[in-house]
Design a protein around this motif. Structure first.
Motif, PDB file in Angstrom:
ATOM      1  N   THR A   1      46.359  28.069  44.695  1.00  0.00           N
ATOM      2  CA  THR A   1      46.658  29.444  44.830  1.00  0.00           C
ATOM      3  C   THR A   1      45.409  30.131  45.338  1.00  0.00           C
ATOM      4  O   THR A   1      44.299  30.246  44.353  1.00  0.00           O
ATOM      5  N   ALA A   2      45.142  30.786  46.412  1.00  0.00           N
ATOM      6  CA  ALA A   2      44.129  31.618  46.743  1.00  0.00           C
ATOM      7  C   ALA A   2      44.314  33.114  46.569  1.00  0.00           C
ATOM      8  O   ALA A   2      45.411  33.300  47.025  1.00  0.00           O
ATOM      9  N   LEU A   3      43.340  33.877  45.945  1.00  0.00           N
ATOM     10  CA  LEU A   3      43.551  35.206  45.706  1.00  0.00           C
ATOM     11  C   LEU A   3      42.462  35.831  46.671  1.00  0.00           C
ATOM     12  O   LEU A   3      41.404  35.550  46.632  1.00  0.00           O
ATOM     13  N   ILE A   4      43.001  36.353  47.764  1.00  0.00           N
ATOM     14  CA  ILE A   4      41.859  36.894  48.952  1.00  0.00           C
ATOM     15  C   ILE A   4      42.242  38.505  48.998  1.00  0.00           C
ATOM     16  O   ILE A   4      43.127  39.052  48.660  1.00  0.00           O
ATOM     17  N   GLY A   5      41.265  39.120  49.692  1.00  0.00           N
ATOM     18  CA  GLY A   5      41.288  40.581  49.889  1.00  0.00           C
ATOM     19  C   GLY A   5      40.050  40.970  50.188  1.00  0.00           C
ATOM     20  O   GLY A   5      39.007  40.302  49.893  1.00  0.00           O
ATOM     21  N   PRO A   6      39.818  42.122  51.085  1.00  0.00           N
ATOM     22  CA  PRO A   6      38.678  42.685  51.197  1.00  0.00           C
ATOM     23  C   PRO A   6      37.614  43.081  50.125  1.00  0.00           C
ATOM     24  O   PRO A   6      38.260  42.874  48.771  1.00  0.00           O
ATOM     25  N   ASN A   7      36.496  43.226  50.338  1.00  0.00           N
ATOM     26  CA  ASN A   7      35.576  43.763  48.899  1.00  0.00           C
ATOM     27  C   ASN A   7      36.008  44.887  48.308  1.00  0.00           C
ATOM     28  O   ASN A   7      36.744  45.786  49.019  1.00  0.00           O
ATOM     29  N   GLY A   8      36.138  45.018  46.985  1.00  0.00           N
ATOM     30  CA  GLY A   8      36.790  46.082  46.255  1.00  0.00           C
ATOM     31  C   GLY A   8      38.241  46.205  46.075  1.00  0.00           C
ATOM     32  O   GLY A   8      38.864  47.104  45.705  1.00  0.00           O
ATOM     33  N   ALA A   9      38.839  44.990  46.542  1.00  0.00           N
ATOM     34  CA  ALA A   9      40.336  45.006  46.354  1.00  0.00           C
ATOM     35  C   ALA A   9      41.079  44.882  45.010  1.00  0.00           C
ATOM     36  O   ALA A   9      42.006  45.100  44.599  1.00  0.00           O
ATOM     37  N   GLY A  10      39.851  44.301  44.053  1.00  0.00           N
ATOM     38  CA  GLY A  10      40.247  44.335  42.712  1.00  0.00           C
ATOM     39  C   GLY A  10      40.679  42.709  42.290  1.00  0.00           C
ATOM     40  O   GLY A  10      41.237  42.877  41.119  1.00  0.00           O
ATOM     41  N   LYS A  11      40.022  41.789  43.129  1.00  0.00           N
ATOM     42  CA  LYS A  11      40.556  40.666  42.631  1.00  0.00           C
ATOM     43  C   LYS A  11      39.834  40.165  41.562  1.00  0.00           C
ATOM     44  O   LYS A  11      40.254  39.489  40.638  1.00  0.00           O
ATOM     45  N   THR A  12      38.289  40.701  41.473  1.00  0.00           N
ATOM     46  CA  THR A  12      37.904  39.919  39.961  1.00  0.00           C
ATOM     47  C   THR A  12      38.073  40.674  39.010  1.00  0.00           C
ATOM     48  O   THR A  12      38.116  40.321  37.834  1.00  0.00           O
ATOM     49  N   THR A  13      38.410  42.172  39.189  1.00  0.00           N
ATOM     50  CA  THR A  13      38.972  42.845  37.947  1.00  0.00           C
ATOM     51  C   THR A  13      40.321  42.297  37.401  1.00  0.00           C
ATOM     52  O   THR A  13      40.683  42.122  36.120  1.00  0.00           O
ATOM     53  N   PHE A  14      41.242  41.960  38.491  1.00  0.00           N
ATOM     54  CA  PHE A  14      42.254  41.279  38.431  1.00  0.00           C
ATOM     55  C   PHE A  14      42.270  39.926  37.201  1.00  0.00           C
ATOM     56  O   PHE A  14      42.755  39.686  36.210  1.00  0.00           O
ATOM     57  N   PHE A  15      41.285  39.266  37.735  1.00  0.00           N
ATOM     58  CA  PHE A  15      40.613  38.091  36.912  1.00  0.00           C
ATOM     59  C   PHE A  15      40.194  38.229  35.604  1.00  0.00           C
ATOM     60  O   PHE A  15      40.753  37.674  34.651  1.00  0.00           O
ATOM     61  N   ASN A  16      39.556  39.143  35.381  1.00  0.00           N
ATOM     62  CA  ASN A  16      39.037  39.941  34.305  1.00  0.00           C
ATOM     63  C   ASN A  16      40.199  40.030  32.929  1.00  0.00           C
ATOM     64  O   ASN A  16      40.096  39.764  31.953  1.00  0.00           O
ATOM     65  N   LEU A  17      41.214  40.871  33.579  1.00  0.00           N
ATOM     66  CA  LEU A  17      42.241  41.383  32.953  1.00  0.00           C
ATOM     67  C   LEU A  17      43.011  39.938  32.636  1.00  0.00           C
ATOM     68  O   LEU A  17      43.356  39.989  31.242  1.00  0.00           O
ATOM     69  N   LEU A  18      43.376  39.232  33.441  1.00  0.00           N
ATOM     70  CA  LEU A  18      44.061  38.023  33.074  1.00  0.00           C
ATOM     71  C   LEU A  18      43.659  37.246  32.101  1.00  0.00           C
ATOM     72  O   LEU A  18      44.222  36.509  31.043  1.00  0.00           O
ATOM     73  N   THR A  19      41.892  37.154  32.055  1.00  0.00           N
ATOM     74  CA  THR A  19      41.351  36.208  31.138  1.00  0.00           C
ATOM     75  C   THR A  19      40.929  36.824  29.812  1.00  0.00           C
ATOM     76  O   THR A  19      40.273  36.216  28.988  1.00  0.00           O
ATOM     77  N   GLY A  20      41.264  38.089  29.721  1.00  0.00           N
ATOM     78  CA  GLY A  20      40.908  38.802  28.284  1.00  0.00           C
ATOM     79  C   GLY A  20      39.281  39.303  28.448  1.00  0.00           C
ATOM     80  O   GLY A  20      38.982  39.690  27.320  1.00  0.00           O
ATOM     81  N   PHE A  21      38.610  39.302  29.751  1.00  0.00           N
ATOM     82  CA  PHE A  21      37.508  39.726  29.475  1.00  0.00           C
ATOM     83  C   PHE A  21      37.639  41.469  29.799  1.00  0.00           C
ATOM     84  O   PHE A  21      36.538  42.053  29.826  1.00  0.00           O
ATOM     85  N   ASP A  22      38.659  41.877  30.265  1.00  0.00           N
ATOM     86  CA  ASP A  22      38.792  43.332  30.357  1.00  0.00           C
ATOM     87  C   ASP A  22      40.110  43.782  29.825  1.00  0.00           C
ATOM     88  O   ASP A  22      41.063  42.701  29.943  1.00  0.00           O
TER      89      ASP A  22
END
Lengths: 318, 324
Positions: A59-80
Motif C-alpha cells: 500500500t502506498a501512502l502519497i500526498g503533497p508535502n505537509g499532508a501529514g504522512k510522516t506524522t501519521f506514520f509516527n502516530l501508528l508506530t508509537g513515536f508520537d
C-alpha cells in the motif's frame, strides 16, 4: 466527493468492500485505524477518520508535502501520541503502546532520514534487529555461553539477508562508510531481522539513484512475495504505479482518496490536492474570480464581483 | 635542587585518588562513551556513594558489607531520581539536570542543620576501620626510596586496583555482548534502536545505574585512607573525569584507567616542576599563582586533545565521536 469509476477497476483481486473511496473497508485488513487525530497547537496535522490497510499487499501512502504522512506514520508506530484515536494490528489494539512494543508486535518501520547506526558495523546493525536474544538482558549478557547459540543463529539469518541485499561484502565495515543508498538497504534489511508482519517504509526511495531505486523496488516486491504487508510513503508517482496494489492519498491531514494505482490519480480530490482546486481557473478574469468566491462561500465577495461584472458589461460612456 | 618530586609523581600510579578516579572515569565511560549519556554529574554519584558509606559506617556503626551495600543503593536511588524525569528527553537535558543535581548534593551536605549527620563543611573522618580490620598484611613498612607505605596503605592500594580490574572486566564483557550492542546503538541513534523493539529508556537507566555505582564505589576507595570532604565533589571533579576519558579514549575500557594514571602523574609532575622553578626564581610568578596555572594547563591539554586526538590514546579513530 467524486469516486473512481468502478468500471475502470483493473481485473485484479478485489481488495475493498464496495466502491473505492476514503475509509473504504477492506476484504482482509491487517491494520485498522479509526478517528486518529493529532494537532500541533492550532494546526491539525493528522485527522484520519477511518483507514484500513490490506493484508499481504503493498500500500502506498502519497500526498503533497505537509499532508501529514510522516506524522501519521509516527502516530501508528508509537513515536508520537495522538490527541484521540484507536488503531489495531490484527485486532490487537496499538493505541498508547510505546514504540518498542509496537515493533515487537510485528510492525517495524524505517525512517525518512536514514538511521543507520554509523559507528556500529553493518553486521552489528543487523544483529540489533533480531529478537529473542537473552544476552540483551543485563545479567545473562555476562555469561557468553548463555547467548552464544542464539547469536550464531542471528548471524546466519543476518548473513542471508545481507546477501539478498548485496551488502554481505560490507558486513565488517562501519555503517558510516556506506553510501546513502546502501544505508537505505541496510535499514530495510535490519527491519526484516525481526520477521515483521507489517513493514512501514518512510520514503524508501528518497535520495536514491535510479539504478538503486530499481533494486529497492525489487526488494519491496520480494517482501510481498514472502507474505509481508508493506505500507510505504512515496512522492514519485511512477514508482507508486509500478509496485503498489493500493494507494491512499492524504492532503492537509485527511485521507482524500483511496483506490487502485491505475485509477486513483484521475480522482478529482487527488488532482485538487496536488495541483490546487482552481489550477485550471483563470484568476485574471472576473468570471474566474467569481467561481472561486462561490467556492469559498463568501456571499459578500460574490456580490461584489457580480456587481463588478455588471459594471464591465455596461457599454462605455454611460 | 630537590628532584624527589619525580618518583613521588610516579607514585601517583598507586595513589587511592588515581584508583578512585580510574573507577569513576570507567563509570563515566559507560555513560558517555558507550551509551551516549552526557552525564555532567558523575561527581554527584561519587558524593552520594561517599556519604552513604561514611554516614552508615561512622554515624550508624554499620559493618563494612552493609555500608558498601548502602553505598550501592544510594547510587541506584540517585540514578533513578535523575533518570526517570530526564532519560526520555534529549541528551542535553540530562547534562543540565545532572550538573545541577551534583551541586545540590554538595550544598545540601554542607547545610549546618544536618551537619551532625553529614559533618557539614568538614566532612566525615574515620570510615576506614572496618576495612583495615580485614587487612591481612604484616604491620611493617613497604615500598622503596621515597615511596613508603604502611600495611594499611598497601592494603587499600591492592584492593583498589583489584576492584578496578574487576570493573574493567565486567564492562569489557558487557560491551562485547548483545547488551553492549544495544547501548552502543542508543549512542548512535536511540529512535532507530527503539524502532527495532528495544526498550531504550530502560537500557539508558541500566547504564546510568551501572556507571553511577562505579562512581560511588570509587569514592569509598578514595576516602578510606583520607576523609570525605564535600568540596572534593564539585563540578571540577566531573571535568577532571571528562579530561581523563578523553585522554585515554572515550569508547574504550582501558582508556579511562590509563587516562587516570597519566592525568595524575602529569599533574603531579607539572606541580613539581613549577615548584622547582618558582622556588629557584626561574619563573616570574608566586607560589600562590602556581596552583591555578596547573589547572590552566589541564584546560589547554583538554582542548588540544579534543581538537587533535578526539579518539584519545587507545581509541579507534573511526569510532571517535563528539556528537552525543
Amino acid at each position: 466527493m467524486p469516486k473512481a469509476e468502478s468500471a475502470s477497476t483493473p481485473a485484479v483481486e478485489q481488495l475493498q468492500k464496495g466502491e473505492p473511496g476514503p475509509g473504504v473497508p477492506k476484504v482482509d485488513p491487517i491494520l485498522i485505524a479509526h478517528g486518529v487525530k493529532r494537532t500541533f497547537g492550532g494546526m491539525t496535522a493528522v485527522d484520519v477518520e477511518h483507514v484500513e490497510i490490506p493484508r499481504g499487499k503493498i500500500t502506498a501512502l502519497i500526498g503533497p508535502n505537509g499532508a501529514g504522512k510522516t506524522t501519521f506514520f509516527n502516530l501508528l508506530t508509537g513515536f508520537d501520541k495522538p490527541d484521540t484515536g484507536t488503531w489495531s494490528l490484527d485486532g490487537d489494539s496499538l493505541a498508547g503502546v510505546p514504540a518498542y512494543k509496537v515493533s515487537r508486535r510485528g510492525m517495524v518501520r524505517t525512517f525518512q532520514l536514514t538511521k543507520a547506526l554509523s559507528l556500529l558495523s553493518v553486521m552489528e546493525n543487523m544483529r540489533l534487529g533480531a529478537t529473542g536474544q537473552s544476552g540483551e538482558r543485563f545479567f545473562p549478557a555476562l555469561f557468553k555461553g548463555s547467548w552464544r547459540k542464539r547469536e550464531d543463529e542471528i548471524t546466519a539469518q543476518a548473513l542471508e539477508l545481507l546477501a539478498r541485499f548485496k551488502l554481505d561484502t560490507k558486513k565488517d565495515d562501519y555503517a558510516a562508510s556506506l553510501s546513502g543508498g546502501q544505508r537505505k538497504l541496510l535499514e530495510m534489511a535490519r527491519a526484516l531481522m525481526s520477521k515483521p508482519r507489517l513493514v512501514m517504509l518512510d520514503e524508501p526511495m528518497a535520495g536514491v539513484n535510479p539504478a538503486l531505486t530499481q533494486s529497492l523496488l525489487g526488494h519491496v516486491l520480494n517482501l510481498k512475495n514472502d507474505g509481508t504487508t508493506v505500507l510505504f510513503v512515496e512522492h514519485d508517482m511512477h514508482m507508486v504505479q509500478t509496485i503498489a496494489d493500493w494507494v491512499i492519498v492524504m492532503a492537509e491531514g485527511r485521507i482524500v482518496a483511496e483506490g487502485y494505482p491505475a485509477t486513483v490519480m484521475q480522482d478529482q480530490a487527488v488532482i485538487d490536492a496536488y495541483l490546487g482546486a482552481h489550477h485550471d481557473t483563470d484568476l485574471g478574469s472576473l468570471t474566474g474570480q467569481l467561481e472561486v468566491a462561490k467556492d469559498l462561500d463568501d456571499s459578500f465577495l460574490v456580490d461584489e464581483i457580480k456587481s463588478e461584472i455588471a459594471e464591465e458589461e455596461k457599454p462605455d460612456g454611460e | 635542587m630537590d628532584f624527589n618530586f619525580i618518583p613521588l609523581a610516579f607514585g601517583q600510579l598507586l595513589e587511592p585518588q588515581t584508583i578512585g578516579y580510574a573507577l569513576a572515569a570507567l563509570g563515566l565511560t559507560v555513560h558517555f562513551g558507550f551509551t551516549g549519556l552526557l552525564n555532567f554529574g558523575q561527581a554527584g554519584f561519587m558524593a552520594v556513594g561517599g556519604y552513604f558509606f561514611a554516614i552508615t559506617t561512622v554515624k550508624f556503626g554499620w559493618p563494612l558489607w552493609a555500608a558498601l551495600l548502602a553505598c550501592i543503593v544510594g547510587a541506584v536511588i540517585f540514578a533513578l531520581i535523575l533518570g526517570i524525569p530526564t532519560l526520555r528527553l534529549r541528551a542535553d537535558y540530562l547534562s543540565i539536570v545532572t550538573i545541577a543535581a551534583a551541586e545540590i548534593i554538595r550544598y545540601t551536605v554542607k547545610t549546618p542543620d544536618i551537619s551532625p549527620l553529614t559533618g557539614g563543611s568538614d566532612g566525615i573522618n574515620g570510615s576506614s576501620d572496618g576495612f583495615y580490620a580485614l587487612d591481612p598484611l604484616p604491620d611493617i613498612s613497604y615500598g622503596f626510596g621515597v615511596l613508603r607505605y604502611t600495611n594499611d596503605g598497601l592494603w587499600i592500594r591492592i584492593v583498589g586496583w583489584l576492584v578496578v580490574i574487576l570493573a574493567a572486566l565486567l564492562v569489557r564483557q558487557l560491551m562485547r555482548s548483545p547488551w553492549g550492542r544495544i547501548v552502543k546503538g542508543i549512542r548512535e541513534d536511540e529512535d532507530a534502536v527503539r524502532s527495532l523493539g528495544k526498550n531504550v529508556t530502560w537500557y539508558k537507566m541500566q547504564s546510568l545505574i551501572l556507571g553511577g555505582i562505579m562512581g560511588a564505589i570509587a569514592t569509598v576507595i578514595v576516602i578510606i585512607p583520607t576523609s570525605l570532604q564535600p568540596d572534593n565533589y564539585g563540578t571540577q571533579t566531573t571535568f577532571f573525569l571528562y579530561t581523563i576519558i578523553l585522554l585515554g579514549g572515550a569508547t574504550t575500557v582501558l582508556g579511562p584507567i590509563v587516562g587516570s594514571i597519566i592525568f595524575w602523574v602529569v599533574l603531579q609532575l607539572t606541580d613539581g616542576i613549577l615548584t622547582l622553578l618558582v622556588t629557584n626564581h626561574l619563573l616570574p610568578i608566586t607560589s600562590i599563582q602556581q596552583g591555578p596555572i596547573r589547572f590552566i594547563l589541564v584546560g589547554i591539554a583538554l582542548m588540544l586533545l579534543v581538537i587533535f586526538r578526539p579518539q584519545g590514546i587507545f581509541g579507534n579513530k573511526r569510532e571517535a565521536h563528539f556528537s552525543a
